[in-house]
Design a protein around this motif. Structure first.
Motif, PDB file in Angstrom:
ATOM      1  N   ALA A  21      54.858 -12.807 -28.332  1.00  7.78           N
ATOM      2  CA  ALA A  21      55.750 -13.955 -28.521  1.00  7.78           C
ATOM      3  C   ALA A  21      56.749 -13.668 -29.641  1.00  7.78           C
ATOM      4  CB  ALA A  21      54.946 -15.218 -28.832  1.00  7.78           C
ATOM      5  N   LEU A  22      56.276 -13.073 -30.717  1.00  9.46           N
ATOM      6  CA  LEU A  22      57.159 -12.768 -31.848  1.00  9.46           C
ATOM      7  C   LEU A  22      58.260 -11.793 -31.427  1.00  9.46           C
ATOM      8  CD1 LEU A  22      57.738 -13.234 -34.824  1.00  9.46           C
ATOM      9  CD2 LEU A  22      56.024 -11.500 -35.371  1.00  9.46           C
ATOM     10  N   LEU A  23      57.902 -10.750 -30.707  1.00 11.31           N
ATOM     11  CA  LEU A  23      58.918  -9.780 -30.278  1.00 11.31           C
ATOM     12  C   LEU A  23      59.856 -10.357 -29.225  1.00 11.31           C
ATOM     13  CD1 LEU A  23      57.354  -6.223 -30.109  1.00 11.31           C
ATOM     14  CD2 LEU A  23      58.802  -7.248 -31.858  1.00 11.31           C
ATOM     15  N   TRP A  24      59.351 -11.241 -28.361  1.00  7.93           N
ATOM     16  CA  TRP A  24      60.206 -11.824 -27.337  1.00  7.93           C
ATOM     17  C   TRP A  24      61.382 -12.567 -27.959  1.00  7.93           C
ATOM     18  CZ3 TRP A  24      60.380 -17.191 -25.403  1.00  7.93           C
ATOM     19  CH2 TRP A  24      61.241 -17.323 -24.315  1.00  7.93           C
ATOM     20  N   LYS A  25      61.191 -13.112 -29.128  1.00  9.31           N
ATOM     21  CA  LYS A  25      62.251 -13.883 -29.777  1.00  9.31           C
ATOM     22  C   LYS A  25      63.464 -13.030 -30.140  1.00  9.31           C
ATOM     23  CE  LYS A  25      59.935 -17.448 -29.203  1.00  9.31           C
ATOM     24  NZ  LYS A  25      60.346 -18.382 -28.188  1.00  9.31           N
ATOM     25  N   LEU A  26      63.305 -11.705 -30.179  1.00 11.42           N
ATOM     26  CA  LEU A  26      64.422 -10.813 -30.489  1.00 11.42           C
ATOM     27  C   LEU A  26      65.233 -10.444 -29.248  1.00 11.42           C
ATOM     28  CD1 LEU A  26      62.606  -8.214 -32.782  1.00 11.42           C
ATOM     29  CD2 LEU A  26      63.807 -10.276 -33.502  1.00 11.42           C
ATOM     30  N   GLU A  27      64.625 -10.580 -28.091  1.00 11.90           N
ATOM     31  CA  GLU A  27      65.238 -10.087 -26.855  1.00 11.90           C
ATOM     32  C   GLU A  27      66.565 -10.782 -26.550  1.00 11.90           C
ATOM     33  OE1 GLU A  27      62.704  -9.854 -23.422  1.00 11.90           O
ATOM     34  OE2 GLU A  27      61.124  -8.890 -24.589  1.00 11.90           O
ATOM     35  N   GLY A  28      67.545  -9.945 -26.209  1.00 10.03           N
ATOM     36  CA  GLY A  28      68.836 -10.457 -25.775  1.00 10.03           C
ATOM     37  C   GLY A  28      69.755 -10.920 -26.887  1.00 10.03           C
ATOM     38  N   LEU A  29      69.345 -10.798 -28.131  1.00 10.94           N
ATOM     39  CA  LEU A  29      70.190 -11.251 -29.238  1.00 10.94           C
ATOM     40  C   LEU A  29      70.962 -10.090 -29.852  1.00 10.94           C
ATOM     41  CD1 LEU A  29      67.820 -13.687 -31.169  1.00 10.94           C
ATOM     42  CD2 LEU A  29      69.749 -14.284 -29.698  1.00 10.94           C
ATOM     43  N   PRO A  30      72.176 -10.362 -30.297  1.00 13.59           N
ATOM     44  CA  PRO A  30      72.921  -9.319 -31.003  1.00 13.59           C
ATOM     45  C   PRO A  30      72.288  -9.038 -32.377  1.00 13.59           C
ATOM     46  CG  PRO A  30      74.172 -11.370 -30.978  1.00 13.59           C
ATOM     47  CD  PRO A  30      72.936 -11.599 -30.149  1.00 13.59           C
ATOM     48  N   ILE A 142      45.567 -13.176 -36.869  1.00 13.32           N
ATOM     49  CA  ILE A 142      45.964 -13.989 -35.707  1.00 13.32           C
ATOM     50  C   ILE A 142      46.664 -15.261 -36.183  1.00 13.32           C
ATOM     51  CG2 ILE A 142      45.095 -15.437 -33.818  1.00 13.32           C
ATOM     52  CD1 ILE A 142      42.855 -13.305 -33.456  1.00 13.32           C
ATOM     53  N   ALA A 143      46.077 -15.942 -37.155  1.00  9.74           N
ATOM     54  CA  ALA A 143      46.675 -17.187 -37.657  1.00  9.74           C
ATOM     55  C   ALA A 143      48.054 -16.919 -38.248  1.00  9.74           C
ATOM     56  CB  ALA A 143      45.746 -17.823 -38.689  1.00  9.74           C
ATOM     57  N   ASP A 144      48.171 -15.867 -39.031  1.00  9.42           N
ATOM     58  CA  ASP A 144      49.444 -15.539 -39.660  1.00  9.42           C
ATOM     59  C   ASP A 144      50.499 -15.191 -38.611  1.00  9.42           C
ATOM     60  OD1 ASP A 144      50.773 -14.950 -42.361  1.00  9.42           O
ATOM     61  OD2 ASP A 144      51.153 -13.091 -41.270  1.00  9.42           O
ATOM     62  N   THR A 145      50.114 -14.403 -37.620  1.00 12.31           N
ATOM     63  CA  THR A 145      51.073 -13.981 -36.601  1.00 12.31           C
ATOM     64  C   THR A 145      51.512 -15.168 -35.740  1.00 12.31           C
ATOM     65  OG1 THR A 145      50.010 -11.810 -36.589  1.00 12.31           O
ATOM     66  CG2 THR A 145      51.536 -12.286 -34.784  1.00 12.31           C
ATOM     67  N   HIS A 146      50.584 -16.030 -35.362  1.00  5.39           N
ATOM     68  CA  HIS A 146      50.974 -17.221 -34.597  1.00  5.39           C
ATOM     69  C   HIS A 146      51.867 -18.132 -35.427  1.00  5.39           C
ATOM     70  CE1 HIS A 146      49.277 -17.134 -30.578  1.00  5.39           C
ATOM     71  NE2 HIS A 146      48.264 -16.463 -31.077  1.00  5.39           N
ATOM     72  N   ALA A 149      55.199 -16.556 -35.329  1.00  6.18           N
ATOM     73  CA  ALA A 149      55.771 -16.699 -33.986  1.00  6.18           C
ATOM     74  C   ALA A 149      56.330 -18.109 -33.817  1.00  6.18           C
ATOM     75  CB  ALA A 149      54.730 -16.383 -32.918  1.00  6.18           C
ATOM     76  N   GLY A 150      55.672 -19.092 -34.399  1.00  9.70           N
ATOM     77  CA  GLY A 150      56.194 -20.464 -34.373  1.00  9.70           C
ATOM     78  C   GLY A 150      57.496 -20.584 -35.155  1.00  9.70           C
ATOM     79  N   HIS A 151      57.547 -19.924 -36.319  1.00 10.68           N
ATOM     80  CA  HIS A 151      58.812 -19.909 -37.064  1.00 10.68           C
ATOM     81  C   HIS A 151      59.913 -19.300 -36.197  1.00 10.68           C
ATOM     82  CE1 HIS A 151      56.272 -19.537 -40.957  1.00 10.68           C
ATOM     83  NE2 HIS A 151      56.577 -20.799 -40.753  1.00 10.68           N
ATOM     84  N   ALA A 152      59.585 -18.161 -35.574  1.00 12.98           N
ATOM     85  CA  ALA A 152      60.567 -17.466 -34.741  1.00 12.98           C
ATOM     86  C   ALA A 152      61.006 -18.338 -33.563  1.00 12.98           C
ATOM     87  CB  ALA A 152      59.993 -16.138 -34.246  1.00 12.98           C
ATOM     88  N   GLY A 164      59.469 -21.241 -26.295  1.00 13.52           N
ATOM     89  CA  GLY A 164      58.226 -20.983 -25.587  1.00 13.52           C
ATOM     90  C   GLY A 164      57.600 -19.655 -25.954  1.00 13.52           C
ATOM     91  N   MET A 165      56.452 -19.371 -25.301  1.00 12.90           N
ATOM     92  CA  MET A 165      55.703 -18.148 -25.565  1.00 12.90           C
ATOM     93  C   MET A 165      56.397 -16.921 -24.978  1.00 12.90           C
ATOM     94  SD  MET A 165      52.867 -18.710 -27.286  1.00 12.90           S
ATOM     95  CE  MET A 165      51.716 -17.423 -26.875  1.00 12.90           C
TER      96      MET A 165
END
Length: 194
Positions: A21-30, A142-146, A149-152, A164-165
């Motif tokens: 989820a964290l990495l997906w937030k980077l996809e497609g962005l400049p 896990i808690a830290d990464t989630h 991911a919520g921040h992202a 979303g996820m």
């Protein structure tokens, strides 16, 4: 399969879902958008990934006597405060993502190699309160990464509405912009009335 194997499978599943989820937030962005600070404290997408890599290498590597050998200059004596929360101009997106993926592999190897009740010592915690089990460390990561991911998720939604996820699992009740505008307007009215 033993209960410990089942527990490890569950822990790995939830850790990997947060990573993805964290990495997906980077996809497609400049490049600018993955780096730009979007909060008063400078929170940015690529910085969250860099931070998460360091967290995994620390808690699921160094803590259990399994150093990765990855250079983490932001942890060196005299390093700039908060240096893990943003990428320098010299650190490419690919560099940060590559570090994160290597951190995953190192953390997964630690989880695979050690029993969950293995005791480790967190080097940056105070003496006498620095011992943890592998189980505790994995749950903490896990808690830290989630959390990040919520921040992202919020940062990305503010940029272009992606939420979303992942692409196929937004978890949202609608993809209709008109529905969301009416929903948000309703919440604004309720907030003002309260």
């Amino acid at each position: 399969m033993t209960p410990f194997d089942t527990a490890k499978t569950d822990l790995r599943f939830y850790l990997q879902s947060a990573r993805d989820a964290l990495l997906w937030k980077l996809e497609g962005l400049p490049e600018y958008d993955v780096r730009r600070p979007l909060t008063p404290t400078g929170t940015n997408l690529l910085g969250l990934v860099k931070h998460a890599a360091g967290v995994e290498l620390g808690y699921l590597g160094d803590t259990f006597g399994r150093p990765s050998g990855e250079p983490l200059p932001w942890l060196a004596d005299g390093a700039e405060p908060n240096g893990d929360m943003w990428a320098t101009a010299e650190e490419s997106r690919e560099d940060v993502i590559g570090l994160y993926r290597r951190a995953w592999a190192h953390a997964d190897a630690t989880i695979g190699a050690l029993p969950l009740d293995t005791a480790g010592r967190v080097p940056w915690w105070p003496d006498g309160r620095d011992e943890v089990t592998l189980h505790h460390a994995v749950v903490r990561v896990i808690a830290d990464t989630h959390r990040h991911a919520g921040h992202a998720d919020i940062l990305r939604e503010l940029m272009d509405g992606a939420a979303g996820m992942n692409e196929t699992n937004t978890g949202l009740p609608s993809d209709d912009p008109v529905w969301w505008e009416a929903y948000r307007d309703r919440l604004e009215r309720v907030a003002r009335e309260a």
